[in-house]
Design a protein around this motif. Structure first.
Motif, PDB file in Angstrom:
ATOM      1  N   LEU A  73       0.820  -1.118   0.068  1.00  0.00           N
ATOM      2  CA  LEU A  73       0.024   0.100  -0.063  1.00  0.00           C
ATOM      3  C   LEU A  73       0.965   1.400   0.053  1.00  0.00           C
ATOM      4  N   GLY A  74       1.117   1.699  -1.295  1.00  0.00           N
ATOM      5  CA  GLY A  74       2.076   2.726  -1.315  1.00  0.00           C
ATOM      6  C   GLY A  74       3.515   2.088  -1.137  1.00  0.00           C
ATOM      7  N   ASN A  75       4.197   2.591  -0.276  1.00  0.00           N
ATOM      8  CA  ASN A  75       5.481   1.667  -0.177  1.00  0.00           C
ATOM      9  C   ASN A  75       5.377   0.920   1.227  1.00  0.00           C
ATOM     10  N   LEU A  76       4.321   0.669   1.717  1.00  0.00           N
ATOM     11  CA  LEU A  76       4.216  -0.054   3.050  1.00  0.00           C
ATOM     12  C   LEU A  76       3.754  -1.425   2.615  1.00  0.00           C
ATOM     13  N   PRO A  77       4.356  -2.633   3.274  1.00  0.00           N
ATOM     14  CA  PRO A  77       4.427  -3.776   3.000  1.00  0.00           C
ATOM     15  C   PRO A  77       3.073  -4.210   3.589  1.00  0.00           C
ATOM     16  N   THR A  78       2.250  -4.894   2.903  1.00  0.00           N
ATOM     17  CA  THR A  78       0.666  -5.256   3.189  1.00  0.00           C
ATOM     18  C   THR A  78       0.314  -6.654   3.063  1.00  0.00           C
ATOM     19  N   THR A  79      -0.177  -7.417   4.030  1.00  0.00           N
ATOM     20  CA  THR A  79      -1.001  -8.604   3.873  1.00  0.00           C
ATOM     21  C   THR A  79      -2.546  -8.320   3.805  1.00  0.00           C
ATOM     22  N   TYR A 104      -9.878  -8.116   4.821  1.00  0.00           N
ATOM     23  CA  TYR A 104      -8.921  -7.465   5.978  1.00  0.00           C
ATOM     24  C   TYR A 104      -7.719  -6.998   5.370  1.00  0.00           C
ATOM     25  N   ALA A 105      -6.895  -6.156   5.925  1.00  0.00           N
ATOM     26  CA  ALA A 105      -5.606  -5.740   5.395  1.00  0.00           C
ATOM     27  C   ALA A 105      -4.650  -5.338   6.776  1.00  0.00           C
ATOM     28  N   THR A 106      -3.538  -5.691   6.670  1.00  0.00           N
ATOM     29  CA  THR A 106      -2.393  -5.629   7.833  1.00  0.00           C
ATOM     30  C   THR A 106      -1.393  -4.680   7.119  1.00  0.00           C
ATOM     31  N   PRO A 113       9.722  -0.786  13.558  1.00  0.00           N
ATOM     32  CA  PRO A 113       9.858  -2.155  13.447  1.00  0.00           C
ATOM     33  C   PRO A 113       8.816  -2.519  14.579  1.00  0.00           C
ATOM     34  N   GLY A 114       7.873  -3.557  13.911  1.00  0.00           N
ATOM     35  CA  GLY A 114       6.807  -4.122  15.114  1.00  0.00           C
ATOM     36  C   GLY A 114       5.574  -3.449  15.042  1.00  0.00           C
ATOM     37  N   LEU A 115       5.490  -2.350  14.508  1.00  0.00           N
ATOM     38  CA  LEU A 115       4.183  -1.785  14.452  1.00  0.00           C
ATOM     39  C   LEU A 115       3.372  -1.975  13.286  1.00  0.00           C
ATOM     40  N   SER A 116       2.079  -1.980  13.385  1.00  0.00           N
ATOM     41  CA  SER A 116       1.183  -2.630  12.389  1.00  0.00           C
ATOM     42  C   SER A 116      -0.056  -2.114  12.481  1.00  0.00           C
ATOM     43  N   LEU A 117      -0.724  -1.815  11.579  1.00  0.00           N
ATOM     44  CA  LEU A 117      -2.149  -1.277  11.532  1.00  0.00           C
ATOM     45  C   LEU A 117      -3.135  -2.201  10.958  1.00  0.00           C
ATOM     46  N   THR A 118      -4.319  -2.732  11.324  1.00  0.00           N
ATOM     47  CA  THR A 118      -5.034  -3.615  10.663  1.00  0.00           C
ATOM     48  C   THR A 118      -6.536  -3.252  10.565  1.00  0.00           C
ATOM     49  N   GLY A 119      -7.127  -3.521   9.653  1.00  0.00           N
ATOM     50  CA  GLY A 119      -8.807  -3.355   9.368  1.00  0.00           C
ATOM     51  C   GLY A 119      -9.387  -4.348   8.620  1.00  0.00           C
ATOM     52  N   GLY A 120     -10.322  -4.541   9.060  1.00  0.00           N
ATOM     53  CA  GLY A 120     -11.228  -5.669   8.380  1.00  0.00           C
ATOM     54  C   GLY A 120     -12.646  -5.338   8.368  1.00  0.00           C
ATOM     55  N   LEU A 121     -13.312  -5.598   7.340  1.00  0.00           N
ATOM     56  CA  LEU A 121     -14.679  -5.286   7.287  1.00  0.00           C
ATOM     57  C   LEU A 121     -15.593  -6.521   6.573  1.00  0.00           C
TER      58      LEU A 121
END
Length: 186
Positions: A73-79, A104-106, A113-121
């Motif tokens: 997402l942009g330059n941010l690694p995403t699952t 969902y996306a994380t 390092p170690g910080l992530s944001l997750t959203g699910g709908l």
């Protein structure tokens, strides 16, 4: 009846390391939720199951099935994952459920390092709802911090809402609130 459900949940969580990718435990002011996901984030599929006990003897179960993969997402690694969440609930005089479509996306934050944001709908219209549910919306937002290699802590917001079918009619928040929890990876 309560003791047997709690016993089954405790036994399931105790056996989780033998077959799970991760175990997620979270609390709101009114509920406790346990979630077991069977595969890791590097797998192409994700299958999970969860149980929520909400104060006042409301029981909520879910089964999740998603196709998942790594992206950016942009330059941010995403699952990210796209699929279904089946939700079943039981209260004193009403019960129901639905099969919600969504995902969902994380997003990992490389600068921290170690910080992530997750959203699910996930959303289920009336055609995918049954029992006393006429539609259902499930939303979860969280910020996580990986404390050690195989465990993280998180805080966020959980919202699970259904519209009741007649004769009850009305909107019911099955579970809603600010949450905190931990996730253990195997």
């Amino acid at each position: 009846m309560k003791a047997s459900r709690i016993s089954v949940m405790v036994l399931s969580l105790a056996a989780a390391p033998a077959f799970a990718g991760d175990v997620d435990l979270s609390l709101t002011n009114d509920s406790v939720k346990g979630q077991v996901n069977f595969f890791g984030t590097n797998n192409d599929l994700q299958l999970g199951t969860g149980y929520t006990y909400h104060e006042g003897s409301r029981h909520i179960g879910n089964v999740d099935f998603h196709a998942q993969g790594r992206t950016a997402l942009g330059n941010l690694p995403t699952t990210a994952g796209i699929g279904i969440r089946s939700i079943f609930w039981e209260d004193d005089r009403v019960d129901g459920g639905a099969v919600g479509l969504g995902g969902y996306a994380t997003v990992n934050i490389p600068r921290v390092p170690g910080l992530s944001l997750t959203g699910g709908l996930h959303y289920a219209p009336s055609i995918l709802s049954f029992g006393d549910s006429d539609d259902m919306t499930s939303l979860e937002l969280r910020g996580s911090y990986r404390v050690i290699r195989n465990a993280e802590v998180f805080a966020g917001y959980r919202y699970l809402n259904t519209e009741l079918d007649s004769p009850f009619r009305g909107d019911v928040n099955l579970d809603e609130g600010v949450m905190a929890g931990m996730k253990i990876f195997f």
